[in-house]
Design an enzyme around this catalytic site. Sequence first.
Site, PDB file in Angstrom:
ATOM      1  N   TYR A 127       0.842  -1.183   0.000  1.00 37.57           N
ATOM      2  CA  TYR A 127       0.000   0.000   0.000  1.00 37.57           C
ATOM      3  C   TYR A 127       0.883   1.241   0.000  1.00 37.57           C
ATOM      4  CZ  TYR A 127      -3.746  -3.202   1.514  1.00 37.57           C
ATOM      5  OH  TYR A 127      -4.649  -4.241   1.614  1.00 37.57           O
ATOM      6  N   PHE A 145     -13.555  -5.079   1.771  1.00 33.32           N
ATOM      7  CA  PHE A 145     -14.705  -4.569   1.007  1.00 33.32           C
ATOM      8  C   PHE A 145     -16.001  -5.078   1.640  1.00 33.32           C
ATOM      9  CE2 PHE A 145     -11.805  -4.408  -2.934  1.00 33.32           C
ATOM     10  CZ  PHE A 145     -11.438  -3.106  -2.651  1.00 33.32           C
ATOM     11  N   PRO A 146     -16.175  -4.916   2.951  1.00 33.46           N
ATOM     12  CA  PRO A 146     -17.314  -5.546   3.637  1.00 33.46           C
ATOM     13  C   PRO A 146     -18.656  -4.877   3.390  1.00 33.46           C
ATOM     14  CG  PRO A 146     -16.086  -4.198   5.181  1.00 33.46           C
ATOM     15  CD  PRO A 146     -15.301  -4.187   3.904  1.00 33.46           C
ATOM     16  N   GLY A 156     -23.724  -2.663  -3.290  1.00 31.35           N
ATOM     17  CA  GLY A 156     -24.252  -2.175  -4.556  1.00 31.35           C
ATOM     18  C   GLY A 156     -25.713  -1.800  -4.507  1.00 31.35           C
TER      19      GLY A 156
END
Length: 308
Positions: free
Chosen positions: A86, A230-231, A235
């Site tokens: 990162y 990405f919990p 969408g």
Amino acid sequence: MTNTAAAPASSPVSSPAFPPVHSIGGDLPVTRIAYGAMRLAETPAGLTDPMQAPIWRAPEDRGSAVALLRRAVELGVDLIDTADAYSLGESEELIAEALHPYDGVTVATKVGVVRPSPGEWVTHGHPAYLRQQAELALRRLRVERLDLLQLHRIDPAYPLADQLGALRQLQDEGKVRHIGLSEVTVGELRAAQEIVPVASVQNVYNLSERGHDDVVDHAAAHGITFFAYFPVAVGAHAAPGGPVAEVAREVGATPAQTALAWLLHRSPTLVPLPGTRSLAHLEENTGALGVRLTDDQYERLDAIGRRA
């Protein structure tokens, strides 16, 4: 490691009153909403989808980033997840600037990915490289031991035993407390468990991305922490009038909190890793620990993944 019977995929393995704390490796207790530092990077101007950000540079406004990390700790977050890939190590340096000497805070990092350019994430599992990157992480985080070192990706170019052996060597030297994996299948996890004690797994997982249901269940059965990154990527399901928004209204929470609450109910060893650069979203995410779902609400949310 704790041995319990595995639950069938898509069924909760915790009661509605989920445990707010989980112990990594049986001896490292953490609150079950952590912070994923991947999002704590500079976002190019005009980028509309933050998931497509290159994670190449530290944020220009370091002061705001430091303040956000410190606010996370004030809100009860006591695990920060990062990686040497990162921002080419700047993420680890930023965390050290904000939180060292980490009083009561665990920093988990990862090694095993090379970044030759902003758009490239290249798996590289040469044992010497993994050990070198761990040594650099120790320096950047200003610690003598990494509480949790995760293999960012398994590299098919090298034997798994050699890759995990490099991490085990660091563990034997007292430089690593626990070893974890990222983006693995149940088969890969079982193979790794034959080589080293595996304390954690980190895979993408949320209400609509359920490809790792079996890994969640295997982890729960063996007392392994499952970090969901990405919990809250639910969408269209979280759109006004959608099933997530409907349950959110019933429990008096936001859709993001409701999606995180479903994860907390899903498994007692699951720890979501929401990441954000917004103080408001940070406070919203940590509020998920106070959301309780009935069995009916849980099942209605769970059906999203079954349909997907």
